[in-house]
Design a protein around this motif. Sequence first.
Motif, short mmCIF file in Angstrom:
data_model
loop_
_atom_site.label_atom_id
_atom_site.label_comp_id
_atom_site.label_asym_id
_atom_site.label_seq_id
_atom_site.Cartn_x
_atom_site.Cartn_y
_atom_site.Cartn_z
N LEU A 1 2.94 -8.66 -0.42
CA LEU A 1 3.94 -9.59 -0.92
C LEU A 1 3.32 -10.60 -1.88
CD1 LEU A 1 6.80 -10.73 -0.94
CD2 LEU A 1 6.22 -12.05 1.11
N ALA A 2 2.10 -11.08 -1.55
CA ALA A 2 1.44 -12.05 -2.43
C ALA A 2 1.15 -11.44 -3.80
CB ALA A 2 0.14 -12.51 -1.77
N LEU A 3 0.75 -10.18 -3.85
CA LEU A 3 0.49 -9.54 -5.13
C LEU A 3 1.78 -9.35 -5.93
CD1 LEU A 3 -2.26 -6.88 -4.28
CD2 LEU A 3 -2.51 -9.04 -5.48
N MET A 4 2.86 -9.00 -5.26
CA MET A 4 4.13 -8.87 -5.97
C MET A 4 4.59 -10.22 -6.51
SD MET A 4 6.51 -6.01 -4.09
CE MET A 4 6.14 -6.45 -2.40
N GLN A 5 4.27 -11.30 -5.80
CA GLN A 5 4.59 -12.62 -6.31
C GLN A 5 3.83 -12.92 -7.60
OE1 GLN A 5 6.52 -15.45 -5.13
NE2 GLN A 5 7.65 -13.85 -4.04
N MET A 6 2.64 -12.34 -7.75
CA MET A 6 1.84 -12.52 -8.96
C MET A 6 2.23 -11.56 -10.07
SD MET A 6 -1.93 -12.85 -7.21
CE MET A 6 -2.21 -13.88 -5.77
N GLY A 7 3.21 -10.69 -9.81
CA GLY A 7 3.64 -9.74 -10.82
C GLY A 7 2.79 -8.49 -10.89
N ARG A 8 1.99 -8.22 -9.84
CA ARG A 8 1.11 -7.05 -9.82
C ARG A 8 1.65 -5.99 -8.87
NH1 ARG A 8 -4.50 -9.68 -8.27
NH2 ARG A 8 -5.06 -7.47 -8.17
N VAL A 9 1.25 -4.76 -9.12
CA VAL A 9 1.63 -3.65 -8.24
C VAL A 9 0.71 -3.67 -7.02
CG1 VAL A 9 1.82 -1.15 -8.00
CG2 VAL A 9 2.48 -2.25 -10.14
N PRO A 10 1.24 -3.78 -5.81
CA PRO A 10 0.38 -3.83 -4.63
C PRO A 10 -0.31 -2.48 -4.41
CG PRO A 10 2.68 -3.73 -3.99
CD PRO A 10 2.67 -3.93 -5.47
N PRO A 11 -1.63 -2.48 -4.19
CA PRO A 11 -2.34 -1.21 -3.96
C PRO A 11 -1.92 -0.50 -2.69
CG PRO A 11 -3.79 -3.09 -3.61
CD PRO A 11 -2.53 -3.64 -4.18
N THR A 12 -1.13 -1.17 -1.85
CA THR A 12 -0.57 -0.48 -0.68
C THR A 12 0.21 0.74 -1.10
OG1 THR A 12 -0.30 -2.72 0.23
CG2 THR A 12 0.62 -0.91 1.50
N LEU A 13 0.80 0.70 -2.29
CA LEU A 13 1.56 1.84 -2.80
C LEU A 13 0.67 3.06 -2.97
CD1 LEU A 13 4.21 3.01 -3.93
CD2 LEU A 13 3.55 2.09 -6.16
N TRP A 14 -0.54 2.86 -3.48
CA TRP A 14 -1.45 3.99 -3.69
C TRP A 14 -1.99 4.50 -2.36
CZ3 TRP A 14 0.68 4.34 -7.89
CH2 TRP A 14 0.75 3.31 -8.82
N LEU A 15 -2.21 3.59 -1.40
CA LEU A 15 -2.59 4.03 -0.06
C LEU A 15 -1.49 4.88 0.55
CD1 LEU A 15 -4.40 3.93 2.50
CD2 LEU A 15 -3.23 1.79 3.09
N LEU A 16 -0.24 4.44 0.40
CA LEU A 16 0.90 5.19 0.93
C LEU A 16 1.00 6.56 0.27
CD1 LEU A 16 3.43 5.24 2.69
CD2 LEU A 16 4.65 4.06 0.86
N ALA A 17 0.78 6.63 -1.05
CA ALA A 17 0.85 7.90 -1.75
C ALA A 17 -0.25 8.85 -1.28
CB ALA A 17 0.74 7.67 -3.26
N GLY A 18 -1.46 8.33 -1.09
CA GLY A 18 -2.57 9.18 -0.63
C GLY A 18 -2.33 9.72 0.77
N LEU A 19 -1.86 8.87 1.68
CA LEU A 19 -1.57 9.33 3.03
C LEU A 19 -0.43 10.35 3.04
CD1 LEU A 19 -1.81 5.99 5.07
CD2 LEU A 19 -3.43 7.88 5.07
N SER A 20 0.58 10.13 2.22
CA SER A 20 1.71 11.06 2.16
C SER A 20 1.25 12.44 1.68
CB SER A 20 2.79 10.52 1.22
OG SER A 20 3.28 9.28 1.68
N LEU A 21 0.42 12.46 0.65
CA LEU A 21 -0.08 13.73 0.14
C LEU A 21 -0.93 14.44 1.19
CD1 LEU A 21 -0.44 15.74 -2.19
CD2 LEU A 21 -2.37 14.34 -2.99
N ALA A 22 -1.79 13.69 1.89
CA ALA A 22 -2.62 14.30 2.93
C ALA A 22 -1.78 14.89 4.05
CB ALA A 22 -3.60 13.26 3.48
N VAL A 23 -0.75 14.18 4.49
CA VAL A 23 0.10 14.67 5.57
C VAL A 23 0.89 15.89 5.11
CG1 VAL A 23 2.08 14.11 7.03
CG2 VAL A 23 0.23 12.45 6.74
#
Length: 342
Positions: free
Chosen positions: A52-74
């Motif tokens: 949330l803090a990163l989105m407040q700064m206008g940045r894309v949170p890297p949690t999104l890339w973690l989520l994408a990597g885990l989704s692909l692995a599963v």
Amino acid sequence: MDLQIALLLAQDGLVNGAIYGLMALALVLVFSVTRVIFIPQGEFVAFGALSLALMQMGRVPPTLWLLAGLSLAVLLIEAWRASRGTAVNWFATLGWCVVLPGLAAAMVLLWRPQQLWAQSLITLLLIAPLGPLLYRLVYRPLAGATTLMLLIVSVALHLVMVGAGLLFFGAEGSRTPAFSDAQFQWGEMSVSGQFLVVLGTTALLVLVLFVFFERTMVGKALRAVAVNRVGARLMGIPTDMSGDVSFALAAVIGGVSGLLIGPITTIYYDTGFLIGLKGFVAAIVGGLASYPVALAGALLVGQLESFSSFWASAYKEVLVFTLIIPVLWWRSRNSRHVEDEE
């Protein structure tokens, strides 16, 4: 200590106890359904607040890339299981691995809202699928392992997630905006709007969980799995799906806790560990089985931490974690010991 200081410490203890209570509920839920003592529960708190803090700064949170990597692995693991003739619930798999991550990615990359409520919703969409994805990737292959083995795996996963948090978010801490800047004066005590938001959200979440477990078929199925996993499977309840749901609920609870605590204190990549550990102390008070007693234990932990920070601030963590010793002693004196094989 005068009355005003005591009221301020009690107020601080209530806020801390509410957060620890949510952690305790998540830990009891996951343990009762899957026998996993989920040490990384606190990482959901840190990841939620920092995203949330990163989105407040206008940045894309890297949690999104973690989520994408885990989704692909599963997805790859499920495809491999299907190729070997194992039945795969593709409806649930695509929901956790494609639909929710895709929705979160679209909202982060395309919508980019500026409203706090919308950013909070996106944060929960980012955090919620992490629970079932971690369950499928790490814990489901070890469903028949002992509780000690699952605990060791949880510790290892915690270390991996803390390292990932340092890589993604860096060593600097962040705070998020308060959901309410209001101030209320009740006698000699000043009450902030954020304090009321924390207590109100915690009470609402506890009520929703109560209704979920008492009134819905999914909630009753989770209770059945918690009581007797083998019996629930014989009655047709998909125990793997129960693990998905319990970890998803734990992730949502962790994400909500991160959103609530972000405006109160500075959150670092490893802050979630201590929060989760104090929630674990509260869960132990409840025997990792009783939700009401775990909540009461969390309020006790919060008040003990708050008042010990005034009387002996250097030893407040020691005093909180020492609470677990008499609880374990009392439970060992009043519980019936059985062999692990039984």
